[in-house]
Design a protein around this motif. Sequence first.
Motif, PDB file in Angstrom:
ATOM      1  N   ALA A 405       0.851  -1.198   0.000  1.00 44.83           N
ATOM      2  CA  ALA A 405       0.000   0.000   0.000  1.00 44.83           C
ATOM      3  C   ALA A 405       0.876   1.233   0.000  1.00 44.83           C
ATOM      4  O   ALA A 405       1.861   1.309   0.738  1.00 44.83           O
ATOM      5  N   ARG A 406       0.535   2.181  -0.852  1.00 43.89           N
ATOM      6  CA  ARG A 406       1.272   3.455  -0.912  1.00 43.89           C
ATOM      7  C   ARG A 406       0.242   4.586  -1.023  1.00 43.89           C
ATOM      8  O   ARG A 406      -0.617   4.540  -1.906  1.00 43.89           O
ATOM      9  N   SER A 407       0.367   5.565  -0.137  1.00 42.92           N
ATOM     10  CA  SER A 407      -0.486   6.748  -0.254  1.00 42.92           C
ATOM     11  C   SER A 407       0.373   7.919  -0.680  1.00 42.92           C
ATOM     12  O   SER A 407       1.470   8.103  -0.152  1.00 42.92           O
ATOM     13  N   ASP A 408      -0.083   8.685  -1.631  1.00 50.13           N
ATOM     14  CA  ASP A 408       0.622   9.930  -1.973  1.00 50.13           C
ATOM     15  C   ASP A 408      -0.398  11.001  -2.346  1.00 50.13           C
ATOM     16  O   ASP A 408      -1.602  10.821  -2.124  1.00 50.13           O
ATOM     17  N   ALA A 409       0.100  12.084  -2.916  1.00 49.07           N
ATOM     18  CA  ALA A 409      -0.775  13.223  -3.204  1.00 49.07           C
ATOM     19  C   ALA A 409      -1.918  12.829  -4.144  1.00 49.07           C
ATOM     20  O   ALA A 409      -3.011  13.383  -4.069  1.00 49.07           O
ATOM     21  N   ASP A 410      -1.658  11.856  -5.035  1.00 49.02           N
ATOM     22  CA  ASP A 410      -2.677  11.480  -6.017  1.00 49.02           C
ATOM     23  C   ASP A 410      -3.741  10.566  -5.430  1.00 49.02           C
ATOM     24  O   ASP A 410      -4.831  10.445  -5.976  1.00 49.02           O
ATOM     25  N   GLY A 411      -3.387   9.867  -4.359  1.00 50.67           N
ATOM     26  CA  GLY A 411      -4.365   8.950  -3.792  1.00 50.67           C
ATOM     27  C   GLY A 411      -3.690   7.706  -3.243  1.00 50.67           C
ATOM     28  O   GLY A 411      -2.534   7.738  -2.816  1.00 50.67           O
ATOM     29  N   GLU A 456     -14.292   1.169  -9.739  1.00 51.88           N
ATOM     30  CA  GLU A 456     -14.706   2.210 -10.682  1.00 51.88           C
ATOM     31  C   GLU A 456     -15.693   3.171 -10.045  1.00 51.88           C
ATOM     32  O   GLU A 456     -15.670   4.370 -10.325  1.00 51.88           O
ATOM     33  N   ARG A 457     -16.545   2.651  -9.186  1.00 50.00           N
ATOM     34  CA  ARG A 457     -17.498   3.529  -8.512  1.00 50.00           C
ATOM     35  C   ARG A 457     -16.766   4.535  -7.633  1.00 50.00           C
ATOM     36  O   ARG A 457     -17.180   5.690  -7.504  1.00 50.00           O
ATOM     37  N   MET A 458     -15.620   4.116  -7.065  1.00 50.61           N
ATOM     38  CA  MET A 458     -14.844   5.046  -6.230  1.00 50.61           C
ATOM     39  C   MET A 458     -13.934   5.936  -7.075  1.00 50.61           C
ATOM     40  O   MET A 458     -13.116   6.674  -6.542  1.00 50.61           O
ATOM     41  N   GLY A 459     -14.081   5.869  -8.392  1.00 54.89           N
ATOM     42  CA  GLY A 459     -13.307   6.735  -9.285  1.00 54.89           C
ATOM     43  C   GLY A 459     -11.909   6.223  -9.556  1.00 54.89           C
ATOM     44  O   GLY A 459     -11.061   6.946 -10.073  1.00 54.89           O
ATOM     45  N   GLY A 460     -11.644   4.967  -9.224  1.00 57.01           N
ATOM     46  CA  GLY A 460     -10.308   4.423  -9.412  1.00 57.01           C
ATOM     47  C   GLY A 460     -10.237   3.480 -10.592  1.00 57.01           C
ATOM     48  O   GLY A 460     -11.150   3.416 -11.403  1.00 57.01           O
ATOM     49  N   CYS A 461      -9.106   2.770 -10.692  1.00 54.78           N
ATOM     50  CA  CYS A 461      -8.984   1.782 -11.753  1.00 54.78           C
ATOM     51  C   CYS A 461      -8.214   0.578 -11.235  1.00 54.78           C
ATOM     52  O   CYS A 461      -7.504   0.659 -10.239  1.00 54.78           O
ATOM     53  N   ILE A 462      -8.411  -0.539 -11.924  1.00 55.41           N
ATOM     54  CA  ILE A 462      -7.721  -1.766 -11.523  1.00 55.41           C
ATOM     55  C   ILE A 462      -6.977  -2.322 -12.722  1.00 55.41           C
ATOM     56  O   ILE A 462      -7.510  -2.329 -13.835  1.00 55.41           O
ATOM     57  N   ASP A 463      -5.719  -2.693 -12.510  1.00 60.28           N
ATOM     58  CA  ASP A 463      -4.904  -3.237 -13.593  1.00 60.28           C
ATOM     59  C   ASP A 463      -4.395  -4.611 -13.200  1.00 60.28           C
ATOM     60  O   ASP A 463      -4.279  -4.917 -12.015  1.00 60.28           O
ATOM     61  N   PHE A 474      -2.525  -7.698  -9.057  1.00 59.66           N
ATOM     62  CA  PHE A 474      -3.600  -6.736  -9.311  1.00 59.66           C
ATOM     63  C   PHE A 474      -3.205  -5.415  -8.660  1.00 59.66           C
ATOM     64  O   PHE A 474      -2.782  -5.404  -7.503  1.00 59.66           O
ATOM     65  N   THR A 475      -3.343  -4.311  -9.390  1.00 56.80           N
ATOM     66  CA  THR A 475      -3.024  -2.999  -8.832  1.00 56.80           C
ATOM     67  C   THR A 475      -4.291  -2.149  -8.837  1.00 56.80           C
ATOM     68  O   THR A 475      -4.897  -1.938  -9.892  1.00 56.80           O
ATOM     69  N   VAL A 476      -4.671  -1.700  -7.661  1.00 51.13           N
ATOM     70  CA  VAL A 476      -5.862  -0.866  -7.526  1.00 51.13           C
ATOM     71  C   VAL A 476      -5.407   0.557  -7.216  1.00 51.13           C
ATOM     72  O   VAL A 476      -4.671   0.772  -6.261  1.00 51.13           O
ATOM     73  N   THR A 477      -5.804   1.506  -8.052  1.00 46.59           N
ATOM     74  CA  THR A 477      -5.463   2.903  -7.815  1.00 46.59           C
ATOM     75  C   THR A 477      -6.746   3.652  -7.479  1.00 46.59           C
ATOM     76  O   THR A 477      -7.698   3.634  -8.261  1.00 46.59           O
ATOM     77  N   LEU A 478      -6.760   4.295  -6.326  1.00 46.91           N
ATOM     78  CA  LEU A 478      -7.956   5.021  -5.896  1.00 46.91           C
ATOM     79  C   LEU A 478      -7.607   6.487  -5.655  1.00 46.91           C
ATOM     80  O   LEU A 478      -6.594   6.778  -5.024  1.00 46.91           O
ATOM     81  N   PRO A 479      -8.430   7.404  -6.149  1.00 46.26           N
ATOM     82  CA  PRO A 479      -8.186   8.816  -5.816  1.00 46.26           C
ATOM     83  C   PRO A 479      -8.555   9.041  -4.351  1.00 46.26           C
ATOM     84  O   PRO A 479      -9.220   8.210  -3.743  1.00 46.26           O
ATOM     85  N   HIS A 480      -8.113  10.187  -3.808  1.00 48.74           N
ATOM     86  CA  HIS A 480      -8.501  10.494  -2.434  1.00 48.74           C
ATOM     87  C   HIS A 480     -10.019  10.562  -2.360  1.00 48.74           C
ATOM     88  O   HIS A 480     -10.651  11.197  -3.197  1.00 48.74           O
ATOM     89  N   PRO A 481     -10.602   9.898  -1.383  1.00 48.88           N
ATOM     90  CA  PRO A 481     -12.062   9.906  -1.314  1.00 48.88           C
ATOM     91  C   PRO A 481     -12.561  11.310  -0.995  1.00 48.88           C
ATOM     92  O   PRO A 481     -11.937  12.036  -0.227  1.00 48.88           O
ATOM     93  N   SER A 482     -13.667  11.677  -1.654  1.00 51.23           N
ATOM     94  CA  SER A 482     -14.246  12.978  -1.316  1.00 51.23           C
ATOM     95  C   SER A 482     -15.052  12.805  -0.041  1.00 51.23           C
ATOM     96  O   SER A 482     -15.601  11.734   0.231  1.00 51.23           O
TER      97      SER A 482
END
Lengths: 486, 140
Positions: A405-411, A456-463, A474-482
């Motif tokens: 798990a990695r959190s940064d400015a993008d999410g 996808e509902r959380m605005g992210g993507c899965i690769d 599997f890599t899940v990228t999620l933006p910061h939740p609003s």
Amino acid sequence: MSDLDKYRLAFDVSPMPLLLVSADGVIRLTNAGLDELFGYPVGALIGQPVEVLVPEDVRAIHPDLRGAYMRVPTKRGMGRGRDLTGVTRTGGRIALELGLDPVEIDGATWAMVAAVDIRARKAQDERLRLTLDASASAMITVDGEGRIIAVNRATCLLFGYEPDELVGQTIEMLVPDDQRRVHPVYRASFHGQNRARPMGLGGKLYCRHRSGRAIPVEIALNPVSSPDGWVVVATVIDLTERDAHEREITEKADALAEMNTELSHFAYSASHDLKAPLATVAGLLDLCLEDLSAGNGAEARENIAAAVETVQRAARKVEAILSIARAGRSPLAPETFAVEQDMRAIWADLTAGTGDVPRLDFDLDGAGMVTAERQTLGVILENLASNAIRYADPAKPDRWVRLRARSDADGLKLSFADNGLGIPAAAQPFVFQMFKRLDDRSQDGLGLSLVQKHVERMGGCIDLTSDVGVGTEFTVTLPHPSREVR
Amino acid sequence: MTDKSIPIVVVDDTGSDRYIARRRLSRHARFDPVLEVETGERFLSAFFQPPVSEQVAGRRAVILMDINMPRLDGFETIEALQDRVAADGGPDSIVILMFTSSDNPEDRRRAAELPMVKGYIVKPLDDAGVAQIVRLYDAA
């Protein structure tokens, strides 16, 4: 009777304002019409230099102009005369058209000037210009030689030119480069026919902007009989916005068609996957009836047990489909939590009672605190972990699963990797498809569909990256939740 | 009707569906004991090896082919079989019948496009379905 007296007689009966000027520029005779036009008492102009009627800005050079005329006096008829400005006694300016005639008065050459008040015509011209300028369509008047006679404001806006850059040029300057050579041929044939028609005969039509850019247009051509002969008024409608709108509609239709395909794919899958267990249960129960009639209670019991199991599996599948449908909406409030703790709990549930499971590793930044929809992330991790356990490679002595798990400015970026069997390249495009089961180890073929829907509902993507024999990640990228939760 | 018995293979990943087919078919005098295969892939290898190859050798066999299976579905399995028969030759003649709970027109269309497929049997298999299999076999 002197010449002057003869003219005086004629002047007095003429309704048109007239005056006589001698070669030295002195006004010798006026009529009532002229005195009235310039606001002078009758006869008051006689003896004055003609320059009193000339606007200040040309007054200084007027004697030279006048002198030049007198050296080579020619008749300048009305209509072909020039539009000029006169000055009244009170300093008001009036638009005039002047006719000049050299006349012989008692042996000397004088000039007879006829003045026509064209203020009304000028005002009408101005009203017409304002009307044309108010038109949203570009209107271009072209003469028989293809020369631009007049343009309205919309023309200038559309093509990026000033009016004086267009007037006098040939219309071909507004024609796209590749059409420039043939356009005069079309133009000549149109001028020969003098019948109104749309241009382009139904094909796509383009004009050329000053910058060279092609502008999609619709053009109507109207021949008009003018005092200068036949001219053509071309009305040009800019289709840029309409084309953009059409494109937008096409894109929306494509998106809808895609959704429709997805829906019919779902309907097709449902016809198999939801109907199949019912057919199985019906078949089993039918046999049960026979078994019971035959007094074969043991066989009937087994069949009932099989039917119950089928029903339970089907119920779980329906529940999974419903959770996919629900995953499309209802976001949860984000929480900040330690992802390792949650993962360990999920792992313990999944592996309870099974001995030989892969080792669970972590690679977290800092304390491994993440901010996300905790429950949703739990569903995602559970499905990925469940797959990793089922697709572990028994041939490998050291089997592992790793959550990073990695959190940064993008999410938030989560990666879930294993050294399991890997997914064949040919199967990879289908793993997220509903009901798609890769092989016997697959469950209902819904797990990864649910994961993808949540992500996808959380605005992210899965690769997905995977190699057979090496493992899967599997890599899940999620933006910061609003913070807003609808 | 002839008395010649019919070799029959059921390809289906659902155990209960194979069981139902086995019970229904075993009551009918025309059929050999049912050969069961769980997936399309296993069918493709089993069909060309004993015991299946021995049992169907020189005879016309019926294949009941489920559509919805993991990895190779029923249609893909039949396409692969067609390719293999075209390349290496194979059993003299086989009567493939789609065996599915789906009455989906899309599936019926696909089945009709495959020359090896001679019919469409809707699950669950009952006595009427068995009679239909015999009819289709005799007509093929």
